[in-house]
Write a protein that holds these residues in place. Structure first.
Motif, PDB file in Angstrom:
ATOM      1  N   GLU A 121       0.812  -1.211   0.000  1.00  0.00           N
ATOM      2  CA  GLU A 121       0.000   0.000   0.000  1.00  0.00           C
ATOM      3  C   GLU A 121       0.848   1.266   0.000  1.00  0.00           C
ATOM      4  N   GLY A 122       2.168   1.109  -0.078  1.00  0.00           N
ATOM      5  CA  GLY A 122       3.040   2.279  -0.067  1.00  0.00           C
ATOM      6  C   GLY A 122       3.886   2.318   1.193  1.00  0.00           C
ATOM      7  N   ALA A 123       4.703   3.345   1.301  1.00  0.00           N
ATOM      8  CA  ALA A 123       5.648   3.445   2.412  1.00  0.00           C
ATOM      9  C   ALA A 123       4.937   3.793   3.716  1.00  0.00           C
ATOM     10  N   ASP A 124       5.327   3.101   4.799  1.00  0.00           N
ATOM     11  CA  ASP A 124       4.869   3.443   6.138  1.00  0.00           C
ATOM     12  C   ASP A 124       5.933   4.354   6.748  1.00  0.00           C
ATOM     13  N   VAL A 125       5.676   5.648   6.717  1.00  0.00           N
ATOM     14  CA  VAL A 125       6.709   6.603   7.112  1.00  0.00           C
ATOM     15  C   VAL A 125       7.114   6.453   8.567  1.00  0.00           C
ATOM     16  N   ARG A 126       6.280   5.842   9.393  1.00  0.00           N
ATOM     17  CA  ARG A 126       6.640   5.663  10.803  1.00  0.00           C
ATOM     18  C   ARG A 126       7.872   4.781  10.956  1.00  0.00           C
ATOM     19  N   GLN A 127       8.142   3.938   9.980  1.00  0.00           N
ATOM     20  CA  GLN A 127       9.276   3.019  10.036  1.00  0.00           C
ATOM     21  C   GLN A 127      10.548   3.619   9.435  1.00  0.00           C
ATOM     22  N   LEU A 128      10.464   4.853   8.974  1.00  0.00           N
ATOM     23  CA  LEU A 128      11.600   5.479   8.303  1.00  0.00           C
ATOM     24  C   LEU A 128      12.285   6.510   9.190  1.00  0.00           C
ATOM     25  N   PRO A 129      13.564   6.781   8.925  1.00  0.00           N
ATOM     26  CA  PRO A 129      14.202   7.915   9.607  1.00  0.00           C
ATOM     27  C   PRO A 129      13.404   9.193   9.359  1.00  0.00           C
ATOM     28  N   GLY A 130      13.176   9.944  10.414  1.00  0.00           N
ATOM     29  CA  GLY A 130      12.341  11.134  10.298  1.00  0.00           C
ATOM     30  C   GLY A 130      10.896  10.877  10.652  1.00  0.00           C
ATOM     31  N   GLY A 131      10.484   9.612  10.603  1.00  0.00           N
ATOM     32  CA  GLY A 131       9.159   9.220  11.071  1.00  0.00           C
ATOM     33  C   GLY A 131       8.043  10.025  10.442  1.00  0.00           C
ATOM     34  N   LEU A 132       7.146  10.520  11.288  1.00  0.00           N
ATOM     35  CA  LEU A 132       5.942  11.200  10.824  1.00  0.00           C
ATOM     36  C   LEU A 132       6.230  12.570  10.206  1.00  0.00           C
ATOM     37  N   SER A 133       7.476  13.003  10.242  1.00  0.00           N
ATOM     38  CA  SER A 133       7.804  14.247   9.530  1.00  0.00           C
ATOM     39  C   SER A 133       7.792  14.041   8.020  1.00  0.00           C
TER      40      SER A 133
END
Length: 794
Positions: free
Chosen positions: A450-462
């Motif tokens: 469904e696409g990238a889960d930004v919570r799992q990335l550096p920077g998170g919800l930013s």
């Protein structure tokens, strides 16, 4: 003794439900998560006043004058006190060196030092009145680092210093110095095939407990005072408070109130004396609650440090020598700095075998914020440096960093640099093996259909990246921490245990002065009582000074020492209960005299399970009570020239593997996992053990990538005294923390347990830094790592 005079063996290990080894739930847990738990800041008393502290706006200055007239004239104000209003000749306090003034006199030595105190009928009135106090300062140059502190013409932070450390330090602005010399490091260095050196900087960390300093002082009819307070050591507070008030200790009655975290920040006094002074002056109860801004000034912090290390090794990886120099900034007052120096120096080698060492650790007096106890003190700073050195050495040798550590790992029987043999399990190599063998987290967890889960990335919800430039890194670290108070300190605890029948059921009551600060001691004490006394119902009496000292809730010591006191008192109570049973019923059954007897499930039973009597019948009309002190084996001070001595009680060990993902373009870090393997000796409450390990791990993560009190080097003023600017890990920053618990009993400790709360704080920080280095190829020789350190813009 049995009825026939023969000794009766009383077997440990009752199978009563809720005993040792079970994951029993915390009695305060539900109240805390539902918001119903009463913390010290929730206390209320009819007709109480509110206290407020006026703090210095500069870090180092002479006090020319203080004008309190406008504050005193404010409607609703009942008292305004300065140094001149203190009631006795004792005007200073301190944990070891009494160098801290109750209220500033003559000069202020750090930003935020208490200068005056106000009591008023409303907290806002007290705050406004304090702001009306006029203080005229004549600013002085600030001492902020080793160069300015030890220069030949340096201003002395404490003039006319005369304490038990002042005679062996090379400069009055050095609080304490501890060298440790073993073997010949210079000679051994000539045998090294590889030598690595490093200079490391460790930032000032705040304990960041969520419940700010608070307490309520109530004047008593006998001229004394009752103080309800959130602290880590009731009796230490008492010994410092009573002389300043001019009262005998029995007229300063202290009761522990709900503590919203501590981590070392409540070992020193904060508002205790101020609240008592105002209560005694006004004749009314006085409550003081710090706001978050005040809290950053109202307690000590972790010592920032400069660490200079040299390691040598043969080409096959055996360590030849180590030299190091550790400089700790103690700030304006001594607090626990001498003990921190002792820990940093004696544990500076880490959990490794090195025969030839040359070590020096010092703590400075400066005009920076006072520093003292924080989880793992001294050992945390050293671990960051020696583990970075291990990675640097492995890289130069072309070795696997874990295998280099395992090759040189200490074990039971190893001689420490202080000459002390390690006489209990030291499974350093096994912990490293276990943590390395734990399954790795999946790659690229942010990706989904469904696409990238930004919570799992550096920077998170930013939402700063969708995976571009993100690199994974893996790092390892292991550490060693002492347990209990060291260097000859008379470390003991007291427990009072009572057993009686209440409403037709046998009940045990445990009364200690242990400060429950969230570590779960109240749970463990009940488990011990159930195990040793065979009862289900256990009442934990509120902690206060009406029972003997339990020492501080620090140094990973409470389960060991106060748990040991509870166990010892329970054993004596059990003997008395069985004596009563023999007197009442022994003549009816020969097993009373000959069998190994247990108290289990409210019964007296033989080791074969035969019931000899009901505890309700045995105790009917009887109350059995014992108050006992318990001490662990003694320690001794380190020699001030060589550092030799059996200075520590016990050692604990933890190893971490960190997995991080770094956006190398933006300098953002996401810690994916912090796996831990730790030897706990015996898990008295497995659920609590894992919670302690995960909590300590998270604090280590904080100082690795975000936590630092920033002090202006020109003015020594704190720049970020708020949770807006001082960042701590949230749930979104906290990684998965799988834990592998190893239980290798220490025969010297109750139940074989090992203190656990601090060790994971040591190794988590260098593991995270090692993983970031692995991802970026950068040296990264300071904490915390900031984005600019990763992008080359620092």
């Amino acid at each position: 003794m049995a009825a026939n005079g023969a000794p009766t063996k009383i077997t440990q290990g009752s199978r009563t439900r809720g005993g040792i080894g079970e994951s029993t739930l915390r009695p305060d847990g539900t109240l805390k998560v539902t918001g119903e738990f009463a913390y010290s800041s929730d206390m209320w008393h009819e007709d109480m006043l509110w206290g407020q502290i006026l703090r210095s706006t500069v870090a180092h200055a002479e006090i020319v004058s203080i004008d309190t007239s406008e504050a005193l004239a404010t409607a609703g104000v009942h008292a305004v006190l300065t140094y001149d209003d203190l009631p006795t000749e004792v005007k200073n306090y301190g944990l070891e060196i009494q160098d801290t003034p109750v209220l500033a006199h003559g000069k202020v030595r750090h930003h935020g030092e208490p200068v005056a105190i106000v009591a008023a009928d409303h907290p806002e009135t007290a705050r406004r009145a304090a702001a009306k106090i006029k203080v005229d300062y004549r600013e002085l140059p600030v001492i902020t680092d080793e160069a300015s502190a030890t220069a030949p013409d340096a201003i002395l932070v404490h003039e006319g210093r005369d304490d038990h450390h002042s005679g062996h330090v090379p400069h009055p602005n050095i609080v304490h110095r501890q060298p440790i010399v073993r073997g010949n490091a210079d000679e051994a260095a000539r045998k090294a095939d590889v030598v690595v050196r490093g200079e490391y900087t460790f930032g000032m960390q705040d304990q960041a407990f969520l419940g700010p300093e608070s307490g309520l002082a109530v004047p008593a009819e006998d001229g004394g005072v009752d103080l309800y307070i959130a602290t880590q050591w009731l009796h230490s507070d008492l010994k410092q408070i009573a002389p300043v008030l001019g009262l005998p200790e029995d007229k300063v009655r202290m009761t522990l109130s709900g503590v919203g975290g501590a981590f070392g920040g409540r070992e020193d006094l904060s508002m205790q004396i101020h609240a008592c002074l105002l209560a005694l002056r006004t004749g009314k109860p006085v409550k003081i609650v710090y706001n978050r801004f005040e809290s950053f000034f109202g307690h000590v912090h972790r010592h920032p440090a400069k660490l200079y290390y040299e390691h040598g090794a043969t080409k096959d990886g055996k360590l030849t020598h180590m030299k190091c120099r550790i400089v700790l900034d103690g700030g304006a007052y001594a607090s626990a700095s001498p003990a921190v120096v002792g820990n940093a120096s004696s544990l500076s080698v880490g959990p490794y075998v090195i025969d030839d060492v040359d070590i020096e650790a010092i703590a400075l007096y400066t005009n920076n914020p006072p520093c003292g106890a924080m989880r793992g003190f001294g050992a945390v700073q050293a671990c960051f440096a020696y583990e970075a050195q291990m990675d640097k050495l492995a890289a130069k040798l072309g070795m696997d960093p874990v295998e280099l550590r395992r090759l040189n790992a200490m074990e039971q029987g190893t001689i420490m640099p202080t000459g002390q043999p390690v006489d209990s399990p030291a499974p350093v190599a096994e912990l490293l093996r276990r943590v390395k063998a734990m399954p790795m987290p999946p790659e690229r967890q942010w990706e989904s259909s469904e696409g990238a889960d930004v919570r799992q990335l550096p920077g998170g919800l930013s939402n700063t990246t969708h995976g571009e430039g993100v690199v994974r890194g893996v790092g390892y670290a292991v550490g060693i921490k002492n347990v209990g108070f060291s260097e000859g300190f008379d470390d003991y605890s007291t427990a009072k245990v009572r057993m009686e029948v209440i409403n037709g059921e046998p009940v045990a009551t445990v009364h200690t002065a242990m400060a429950e600060v969230g570590q779960g001691g109240v749970t463990v004490h009940a488990q011990i009582a159930r195990t040793e006394l065979g009862v289900t119902q256990v009442t934990i009496h509120p902690a206060d000074t009406q029972v003997g000292s339990a020492g501080s809730t620090s140094a990973s010591r409470q389960t060991y020492v106060t748990g040991g006191a509870v166990k010892n008192a329970c054993e004596l109570v059990r003997e008395k209960v069985l004596e009563i049973g023999r007197r009442k019923f022994g003549s009816y059954h020969p097993a009373w005299a000959t069998a190994e007897l247990l108290l289990e499930g409210g019964k007296v039973v033989t080791d074969g399970g035969e019931v000899l009597g009901d505890l309700v019948d045995v105790l009917q009309g009887e109350t059995v009570e014992v108050e006992e002190e318990w001490r662990h084996r003694p320690t001794e001070a380190f020699d001030l020239r060589t550092g030799q001595g059996n200075g520590h009680v016990q050692y604990s060990f933890a190893a971490h593997r960190a997995v991080v993902e770094v956006d190398t373009e933006l300098g953002l870090v996401k810690v994916i996992e912090l796996a831990c393997a730790q030897d706990v000796g015996k898990a008295l409450n497995p659920l609590s053990v894992v919670g302690q390990i995960q909590g300590g791990t998270t604090q280590g993560l904080g100082v690795a990538v975000m936590e630092e009190i920033v002090v202006d080097p020109r003015t020594a003023k704190v720049r970020n005294p708020s949770f807006t600017d001082y960042l701590i890990p949230t749930i979104l920053d906290t990684p998965t923390i799988p834990v592998d618990v190893l239980e290798l009993a220490d025969d010297h400790a109750p139940y074989g347990l090992r203190g656990i709360g601090e060790a994971p704080t040591l190794s988590s920080t260098p593991a995270v830094l090692a993983a970031i280095r692995d991802a970026t190829g950068l040296e990264l020789d300071r904490t915390p790592v900031r984005p600019e350190h990763l992008t080359g813009t620092a």
